[in-house]
Design a protein around this motif. Sequence first.
Motif, PDB file in Angstrom:
ATOM      1  N   ARG A 131       0.839  -1.196   0.000  1.00 42.40           N
ATOM      2  CA  ARG A 131       0.000   0.000   0.000  1.00 42.40           C
ATOM      3  C   ARG A 131       0.866   1.234   0.000  1.00 42.40           C
ATOM      4  O   ARG A 131       1.806   1.291   0.768  1.00 42.40           O
ATOM      5  N   PRO A 132       0.646   2.250  -0.798  1.00 42.09           N
ATOM      6  CA  PRO A 132      -0.458   2.441  -1.734  1.00 42.09           C
ATOM      7  C   PRO A 132      -0.248   1.705  -3.066  1.00 42.09           C
ATOM      8  O   PRO A 132      -1.201   1.324  -3.711  1.00 42.09           O
ATOM      9  N   ILE A 133       0.990   1.536  -3.482  1.00 35.55           N
ATOM     10  CA  ILE A 133       1.345   0.720  -4.642  1.00 35.55           C
ATOM     11  C   ILE A 133       2.656   0.014  -4.296  1.00 35.55           C
ATOM     12  O   ILE A 133       3.392   0.474  -3.420  1.00 35.55           O
ATOM     13  N   PRO A 134       2.953  -1.100  -4.954  1.00 34.66           N
ATOM     14  CA  PRO A 134       4.165  -1.847  -4.568  1.00 34.66           C
ATOM     15  C   PRO A 134       5.438  -1.007  -4.526  1.00 34.66           C
ATOM     16  O   PRO A 134       6.250  -1.160  -3.611  1.00 34.66           O
ATOM     17  N   GLU A 135       5.591  -0.080  -5.435  1.00 35.66           N
ATOM     18  CA  GLU A 135       6.817   0.732  -5.488  1.00 35.66           C
ATOM     19  C   GLU A 135       6.948   1.693  -4.308  1.00 35.66           C
ATOM     20  O   GLU A 135       8.047   2.177  -4.028  1.00 35.66           O
ATOM     21  N   LEU A 136       5.855   1.982  -3.625  1.00 30.07           N
ATOM     22  CA  LEU A 136       5.884   2.930  -2.496  1.00 30.07           C
ATOM     23  C   LEU A 136       5.443   2.263  -1.192  1.00 30.07           C
ATOM     24  O   LEU A 136       5.119   2.936  -0.224  1.00 30.07           O
ATOM     25  N   GLY A 137       5.465   0.952  -1.151  1.00 28.13           N
ATOM     26  CA  GLY A 137       4.921   0.213  -0.022  1.00 28.13           C
ATOM     27  C   GLY A 137       5.753   0.243   1.245  1.00 28.13           C
ATOM     28  O   GLY A 137       5.330  -0.281   2.258  1.00 28.13           O
ATOM     29  N   GLN A 138       6.920   0.827   1.221  1.00 28.83           N
ATOM     30  CA  GLN A 138       7.771   0.846   2.418  1.00 28.83           C
ATOM     31  C   GLN A 138       7.993   2.269   2.955  1.00 28.83           C
ATOM     32  O   GLN A 138       9.009   2.554   3.560  1.00 28.83           O
TER      33      GLN A 138
END
Length: 186
Positions: A131-138
């Motif tokens: 969340r919110p998208i895999p590329e920004l999940g951390q």
Amino acid sequence: MPHHYDAIYLQRCGGLLPSALMIVSWNDSAIDPSRAPAGKALMKFVVLSVPYVITGDATGKVPARTWDEAREPYVDYLIDLITANYIPDLKAKILKRVAHSPVDISRKIISAVRGTLGQGAFLPYQSGSQRPIPELGQYKTPVPNVYLCSSGSHPGPGVSMAPGRNAAQVIFGDLRLDFTRAISSS
């Protein structure tokens, strides 16, 4: 008046102001007494499943079709409903109220598209640590020193303050600071 979630959902999907409600409520002042004067309380009611665009009214009491015109009459209806069915003395105890429609929320919080407090969909690829998208999940963004922490971050809305705490842990790690030590000294 419908009492089932499916009826409320169908009314909302049809653009109707629902005649029954799905609501989340809490008393912020129970946790933080500074949020209200002594002997008073700050109650929040978050009404779920209302339409962003109003095409009709299942209550039969709100003729307006824009949130700027419907907000206060719909809140009157909801307060009367809550008072009649759940909290008998609520209406008499309200000293001040502030209402925010989905349109108001989208105006105030740019990431709350169409008034979604959850800031985005709950799709499989936008859940959990993705969340919110895999590329920004951390919590990190491609922009140096810019981090995400809101309902749009893991674990999402309804887990009060968890996205901010999680983002703080990542920031502390990037700064090579001991998060547990900072928490224990506060």
